[in-house]
Design a protein around this motif. Sequence first.
Motif, PDB file in Angstrom:
ATOM      1  N   LEU A 206      19.592  51.832  19.661  1.00  0.00           N
ATOM      2  CA  LEU A 206      19.661  52.773  18.077  1.00  0.00           C
ATOM      3  C   LEU A 206      19.413  52.594  17.892  1.00  0.00           C
ATOM      4  CD1 LEU A 206      22.947  50.818  16.513  1.00  0.00           C
ATOM      5  CD2 LEU A 206      23.117  52.631  17.938  1.00  0.00           C
ATOM      6  N   HIS A 207      17.642  52.428  17.534  1.00  0.00           N
ATOM      7  CA  HIS A 207      15.933  52.234  16.650  1.00  0.00           C
ATOM      8  C   HIS A 207      16.121  53.682  17.765  1.00  0.00           C
ATOM      9  CE1 HIS A 207      12.100  52.075  14.325  1.00  0.00           C
ATOM     10  NE2 HIS A 207      11.598  52.510  16.050  1.00  0.00           N
ATOM     11  N   ALA A 208      15.608  53.417  19.157  1.00  0.00           N
ATOM     12  CA  ALA A 208      15.410  53.751  19.443  1.00  0.00           C
ATOM     13  C   ALA A 208      16.037  55.576  19.778  1.00  0.00           C
ATOM     14  CB  ALA A 208      15.164  53.514  21.448  1.00  0.00           C
ATOM     15  N   GLY A 278      34.204  52.615  23.642  1.00  0.00           N
ATOM     16  CA  GLY A 278      34.727  52.357  21.744  1.00  0.00           C
ATOM     17  C   GLY A 278      35.269  52.657  20.949  1.00  0.00           C
ATOM     18  N   LYS A 279      36.540  52.513  21.692  1.00  0.00           N
ATOM     19  CA  LYS A 279      37.902  52.437  20.439  1.00  0.00           C
ATOM     20  C   LYS A 279      37.243  52.823  19.128  1.00  0.00           C
ATOM     21  CE  LYS A 279      41.191  50.657  21.807  1.00  0.00           C
ATOM     22  NZ  LYS A 279      42.304  49.924  22.543  1.00  0.00           N
ATOM     23  N   PRO A 280      37.274  51.089  18.202  1.00  0.00           N
ATOM     24  CA  PRO A 280      37.361  51.307  17.035  1.00  0.00           C
ATOM     25  C   PRO A 280      36.211  52.330  16.290  1.00  0.00           C
ATOM     26  CG  PRO A 280      36.386  49.248  17.862  1.00  0.00           C
ATOM     27  CD  PRO A 280      36.614  50.596  19.005  1.00  0.00           C
ATOM     28  N   PHE A 281      36.563  53.046  15.567  1.00  0.00           N
ATOM     29  CA  PHE A 281      35.242  53.513  15.047  1.00  0.00           C
ATOM     30  C   PHE A 281      35.766  53.991  13.219  1.00  0.00           C
ATOM     31  CE2 PHE A 281      32.602  57.559  14.123  1.00  0.00           C
ATOM     32  CZ  PHE A 281      31.860  57.039  14.415  1.00  0.00           C
ATOM     33  N   ALA A 282      34.667  53.778  12.023  1.00  0.00           N
ATOM     34  CA  ALA A 282      34.944  54.244  11.044  1.00  0.00           C
ATOM     35  C   ALA A 282      34.225  55.351  10.827  1.00  0.00           C
ATOM     36  CB  ALA A 282      34.841  52.755  10.535  1.00  0.00           C
ATOM     37  N   PHE A 283      34.780  56.130  10.063  1.00  0.00           N
ATOM     38  CA  PHE A 283      33.413  57.414   9.158  1.00  0.00           C
ATOM     39  C   PHE A 283      34.333  57.468   7.898  1.00  0.00           C
ATOM     40  CE2 PHE A 283      32.933  61.523   8.405  1.00  0.00           C
ATOM     41  CZ  PHE A 283      31.410  61.886   8.317  1.00  0.00           C
ATOM     42  N   PRO A 298      27.810  45.963  22.561  1.00  0.00           N
ATOM     43  CA  PRO A 298      26.820  47.441  23.591  1.00  0.00           C
ATOM     44  C   PRO A 298      26.372  47.911  23.894  1.00  0.00           C
ATOM     45  CG  PRO A 298      25.944  44.615  23.428  1.00  0.00           C
ATOM     46  CD  PRO A 298      27.310  44.812  23.288  1.00  0.00           C
ATOM     47  N   VAL A 299      27.228  47.902  24.545  1.00  0.00           N
ATOM     48  CA  VAL A 299      27.534  49.592  25.146  1.00  0.00           C
ATOM     49  C   VAL A 299      28.576  50.813  24.270  1.00  0.00           C
ATOM     50  CG1 VAL A 299      28.555  50.679  27.428  1.00  0.00           C
ATOM     51  CG2 VAL A 299      27.633  49.040  27.771  1.00  0.00           C
ATOM     52  N   SER A 300      29.336  50.099  23.671  1.00  0.00           N
ATOM     53  CA  SER A 300      29.796  51.147  23.064  1.00  0.00           C
ATOM     54  C   SER A 300      28.960  51.284  21.890  1.00  0.00           C
ATOM     55  CB  SER A 300      31.337  49.963  22.184  1.00  0.00           C
ATOM     56  OG  SER A 300      32.103  49.403  23.288  1.00  0.00           O
ATOM     57  N   SER A 301      28.942  50.226  21.119  1.00  0.00           N
ATOM     58  CA  SER A 301      27.295  51.487  19.933  1.00  0.00           C
ATOM     59  C   SER A 301      27.073  52.223  20.609  1.00  0.00           C
ATOM     60  CB  SER A 301      26.727  49.654  18.929  1.00  0.00           C
ATOM     61  OG  SER A 301      25.486  50.391  19.991  1.00  0.00           O
ATOM     62  N   TYR A 302      26.299  51.886  22.118  1.00  0.00           N
ATOM     63  CA  TYR A 302      25.586  53.224  22.759  1.00  0.00           C
ATOM     64  C   TYR A 302      26.189  54.366  22.346  1.00  0.00           C
ATOM     65  CZ  TYR A 302      22.005  54.802  25.564  1.00  0.00           C
ATOM     66  OH  TYR A 302      20.863  55.367  26.138  1.00  0.00           O
TER      67      TYR A 302
END
Length: 400
Positions: A206-208, A278-283, A298-302
């Motif tokens: 995420l930093h990159a 990446g199903k669960p996602f909060a906004f 990791p893959v979901s966050s990416y």
Amino acid sequence: MKTGLMPIADALANMLAVTSAINSTEEVSLFDASKRILANDLISPVNVPPVDNSAMDGYAFNSMSDLSKPLILMGKVLAGATYDRDLQVDECVRITTGAPIPNGADVVEMQENTEAISNQVSFLQSVRKGQNIRQAGEDISQDSTVIASGTELSPAHLSLIASIGISKVIVTRKIRVALIATGDELVEPDGILQPGQIYESNRYALHALLSENNIDIIHFGIIKDDPKRIKQALKAASEQADLVITCGGVSVGDADYIKQVLDEIGQINFWKVAIKPGKPFAFGTIGKAIFCGLPGNPVSSYVTFETLVLPVLNRLSGQKRKTPMLLKATASENFYKRPGRTDFQRSICFLDDSGNLMAKPNGKQGSGLMTSVANANCYVVLEQQQSNVPKGSQVQVQLF
Ligand code: AMP
Ligand code: MG
């Protein structure tokens, strides 16, 4: 279709409706402006090129001249100089590429088509009025809009801006993003693992990804699965950042506190987005800050960062919406998929012997398998309702 899963397009529409561009700007040197977002339309104060000039090394003259006999060589004009007299019919001057066309001349003939003997130049071919002359304003005309506001400045844009005599530009200020990893099991990669622990790795990708987008990153490290600490970190983050990103703790597990904390200190929409992985996602929002809660795998966050968070970042920086370009390729192997979620399968695309774009899955597709991303060169994007895709079918490729 499974119920309760929100299509990606709807999630994006929801997020973009809540997110508005920050309207603070700063002036930066062109040397620091790469990938920054232009805050105002850029109008050219000048013509580029500023005057008619030669596209060739050769001779300039008037097209009314009689070329059945040699023209009289009156002098020369090099790039950076000017020819001060008016050129008459049947006269010519030596001219180099980029040199201004003398008054009276309307044609340049390249040196290769001429024969010069002392001050007499013979022309071996007929010429066309205007040939080999670059017109003033041909590239950019004075008072025209050169680059529209909201444009991400590319290297070519920077050269263009310099060419109109501008060395500084007004851009939107950098977006500030707070980055937080949550999880009792997470250890910094230079730490020592105790039983049950794993190295924290999501923040490095995420930093990159954030850095590539000119973001100012505020690191909040790893926060334990403890509502009090999460609350503290999120509050502090929201006071410093335009966007707060967490990863982990957004599912429905016993240690998933993000929703609970957001309910207390902000506003939250918690979605199951029809995206795989990446199903669960909060906004939501915390005070003035936007909040995106990414899943921990990791893959979901990416994938959710690239698909769901980048558009929000673009909106914050006042950038025009960029939609990823999808190419058509032929599946060289079967792709396995169940209908219900848009699937970003980490894949490898390549050209076959006939030059056709082909794509195959890059091995196992588990959302914890970061090698699937690291060794891939594209996503094959399989639409929400798509099921298995047999070898030989057309698929959509999104290049990394
Ligand atoms: P969670 O979303 O918190 O339920 O986590 C889902 C999975 O992702 C679990 O296996 C976690 O251990 C893993 N995980 C969560 N956060 C991270 C992280 N920052 N780096 C690496 N793995 C993580
Ligand atoms: Mg967790």
